[in-house]
Design an enzyme around this catalytic site. Structure first.
Site, PDB file in Angstrom:
ATOM      1  N   LYS A 124      47.382  32.608  36.608  1.00 21.23           N
ATOM      2  CA  LYS A 124      47.693  31.176  36.545  1.00 21.23           C
ATOM      3  C   LYS A 124      48.240  30.747  35.185  1.00 21.23           C
ATOM      4  CE  LYS A 124      45.026  29.744  40.472  1.00 21.23           C
ATOM      5  NZ  LYS A 124      44.581  31.084  40.904  1.00 21.23           N
TER       6      LYS A 124
HETATM    7  C1  LIG Z   1      44.850  31.715  42.171  1.00 23.50           C
HETATM    8  C2  LIG Z   1      44.629  33.170  42.318  1.00 23.50           C
HETATM    9  C3  LIG Z   1      45.113  33.904  43.427  1.00 23.50           C
HETATM   10  C4  LIG Z   1      45.831  33.255  44.587  1.00 23.50           C
HETATM   11  O1  LIG Z   1      47.073  32.740  44.254  1.00 23.50           O
HETATM   12  P1  LIG Z   1      47.775  31.644  45.201  1.00 23.50           P
HETATM   13  O2  LIG Z   1      48.969  31.216  44.471  1.00 23.50           O
HETATM   14  O3  LIG Z   1      46.753  30.540  45.352  1.00 23.50           O
HETATM   15  O4  LIG Z   1      48.063  32.304  46.493  1.00 23.50           O
HETATM   16  C5  LIG Z   1      44.888  35.268  43.465  1.00 23.50           C
HETATM   17  N1  LIG Z   1      44.203  35.885  42.484  1.00 23.50           N
HETATM   18  C6  LIG Z   1      43.709  35.224  41.421  1.00 23.50           C
HETATM   19  C7  LIG Z   1      42.941  35.973  40.396  1.00 23.50           C
HETATM   20  C8  LIG Z   1      43.916  33.849  41.297  1.00 23.50           C
HETATM   21  O5  LIG Z   1      43.413  33.199  40.233  1.00 23.50           O
END
Ligand SMILES: *Cc1c(COP(=O)(O)O)cnc(C)c1O
Length: 513
Positions: A124
């Site tokens: 993120k």
């Molecule tokens: C947010 C997240 C995901 C999922 O990503 P999306 O964009 O919501 O599909 C997968 N793995 C981790 C570690 C995340 O923080």
């Protein structure tokens, strides 16, 4: 000049109303409940891709891509370049998102795209480091000549069960005219997650440790967004995964990793993405539609499998209860960003490619979802989805087995350690490799978190190996140091809307905001 891909609309609107990039970033969600998107996806020629883009650095590539979606009238070239450079200067890798090539040796073509080299060790960061700078940029421009009391401010309020909160805090720390309040349930997040959020010294950041559950925190946040008076006074903002700028910034690593995997040539490539809210995966869809020759985008889900069920049946149906898995960031009932993909599918399926009509169709689907908990799409729509996407569902035990197996068989590097979200993706990738049995295909499996962030699952998978030590092999020095820093925690004794609002009021005035 403004091109059609630099003007936005809502997925649920059937009128002509359009929005600028700035509107879309600051507002987050459309007032009709829809998500913002560019109705036209820009096209990049194969000559540009393989003659020019294939040689660019991550930052230069990000500039070329973002330029297509943001007009120069809104952000001039020099400013956009500066925003990108600053956003990715906080990453520990010079490649920003490096590719671990052929981790299981030369036979499988299994490459792992490491998205976790940002400040909080989670994917993120790629989006939130950029979004934080963008918020500040737009606010500073609005506020340039205004006296203190007229300055526009944003108060970002969010709830977290661990991972998103720290990426948001690290994206917004120290930004002018922005304050950030993150609620989390007391005692229910891991010590490391709490340290990552509460040891940030910046004055504009406040974590609120709320006596209650994650759902209670989330309900309070929703109620704050619904409180018109409070909302107007504080200009409450969201940085959750539906913000368009997050999707936009994630498109870059699909191009960049493709070029790294193929040496800048056009080859057969499949991407596999551990998915929750579908934000990460949707960025891959944009890359494919822009012209990057991706053979397939493969969605990997855990036991919360709404996307896998949809692709097999055409029925989009929320389950009654969310399953708690080893990959908690993917524990969702509904994949909010999937709505954007459905809008493009509806558009493609219309004879005239009529954006207004696509909005009407999308609005109907989501109205049905709200009232009945499900909707079924036509066969043609499902066939459209299957052209670009495939999906795999991975169980809890398979997740741990994959961490264990990769630890044993990996060659570059030896004893490669996956976090449980990444393991969901890698398990799906290995299934594909076996099923395809075709070594002309390259596989890029996205790694969304550093294993240190999910110690329990990783230890569960690996503690039986004598050679393994979490402290020595997994935990980075930088994260070890957090435990001795001062924590800034505000305890909230009751999960109560008015109490939280009064604390935000008080803290904002202390911050001078
Ligand atoms: C947010 C997240 C995901 C999922 O990503 P999306 O964009 O919501 O599909 C997968 N793995 C981790 C570690 C995340 O923080």
């Amino acid at each position: 000049m403004i091109t059609p891909s630099q003007v936005y609309r809502s997925t649920r609107s059937s009128d002509e109303k359009t929005y600028s990039f700035e509107d879309v970033v600051i507002q987050g969600l459309a007032t009709d409940g829809g998500l913002f998107l560019p109705p036209v996806i820009p096209q990049v020629s194969q000559e540009t891709l393989f003659g020019k883009w294939a040689k660019l650095s991550f930052q230069d590539l990000a500039f070329e891509i973002m330029r297509l979606y943001v007009s120069q009238d809104e952000i001039p070239d020099a400013d956009l370049k500066e925003l990108i450079t600053r956003s990715y200067s906080t990453f520990r890798s010079s490649k920003v998102t490096p590719l671990a090539k052929n981790v299981t040796g030369d036979k499988e073509n299994l490459h792992v795209l490491e998205l976790f080299h940002g400040p909080t060790y989670a994917f993120k960061d790629v989006a939130l480091q950029f979004l934080g700078n963008l918020f500040e940029y737009f606010l500073q421009r609005t506020n340039k000549d205004l006296p203190q009391e007229q300055r526009k401010k944003i108060t970002v309020v969010g709830a977290t069960s661990g991972d998103t909160g720290s990426a948001a805090i690290h994206g917004l720390r120290g930004k002018k005219d922005v304050s950030v309040f993150i609620l989390y349930p007391t005692g229910r997040i891991s010590p490391l997650q709490e340290e990552q959020m509460t040891t940030v010294p910046d004055k504009n950041v406040q974590t609120l440790s709320v006596k209650g559950t994650f759902d209670m925190c989330q309900d309070i946040v929703k109620a704050i967004f619904g409180d018109k008076e409070f909302n107007t006074r504080h200009n409450v903002g969201a940085v959750n995964s539906i913000n368009w700028a997050r999707i936009l910034s994630q498109i870059t690593y699909y191009f960049y990793s493709y070029f790294q995997a193929t040496g800048g040539k056009s080859e057969r490539v499949k991407f596999v993405v551990p998915s929750g809210n579908f934000g990460d995966m949707l960025a891959g869809y944009f890359a494919k539609k822009m012209g990057l020759p991706i053979e397939k985008l493969v969605i990997a889900t855990n036991e919360n499998d709404i996307l896998d069920r949809f692709l097999k049946t055409g029925l989009y149906e929320r389950s009654d209860e969310v399953a708690a898995t080893y990959s908690p960031a993917m524990d969702i009932l509904i994949s909010s960003n999937f709505e954007r993909f459905l809008w493009y599918l509806a558009l493609e399926n219309l004879a005239q490619g009529d954006a207004l009509k696509a909005g009407e169709i999308c609005n109907n689907w989501f109205h049905q979802l709200k009232t009945t908990g499900k909707f079924l799409v036509d066969k043609a729509i499902l066939e459209g989805a299957s052209k670009d996407f495939a999906s795999e569902r991975v169980s809890n035990s398979e997740t741990l087995d994959t961490i264990k197996n990769m630890y044993q068989v990996s060659e570059n590097p030896r004893h490669y350690i996956l976090d449980p979200h990444t393991a969901v993706g890698v398990c799906a990738t290995q299934r594909l490799i076996a099923a395809d049995n075709d070594n002309s295909i390259k596989y890029i499996s996205l790694s969304t978190a550093h294993p240190a962030k999910f110690a329990d699952a990783v230890n569960k998978a690996l503690s039986s190996f004598d050679s393994y030590s979490f402290e020595r092999d997994v935990l980075p020095e930088e994260l070890k140091k957090l435990s001795v820093l001062d924590k800034k925690i505000k305890l909230v004794e009751r999960a109560d809307l008015k109490l939280v609002e009064s604390i935000i009021d008080e803290e904002c005035s202390k911050m001078g905001l």
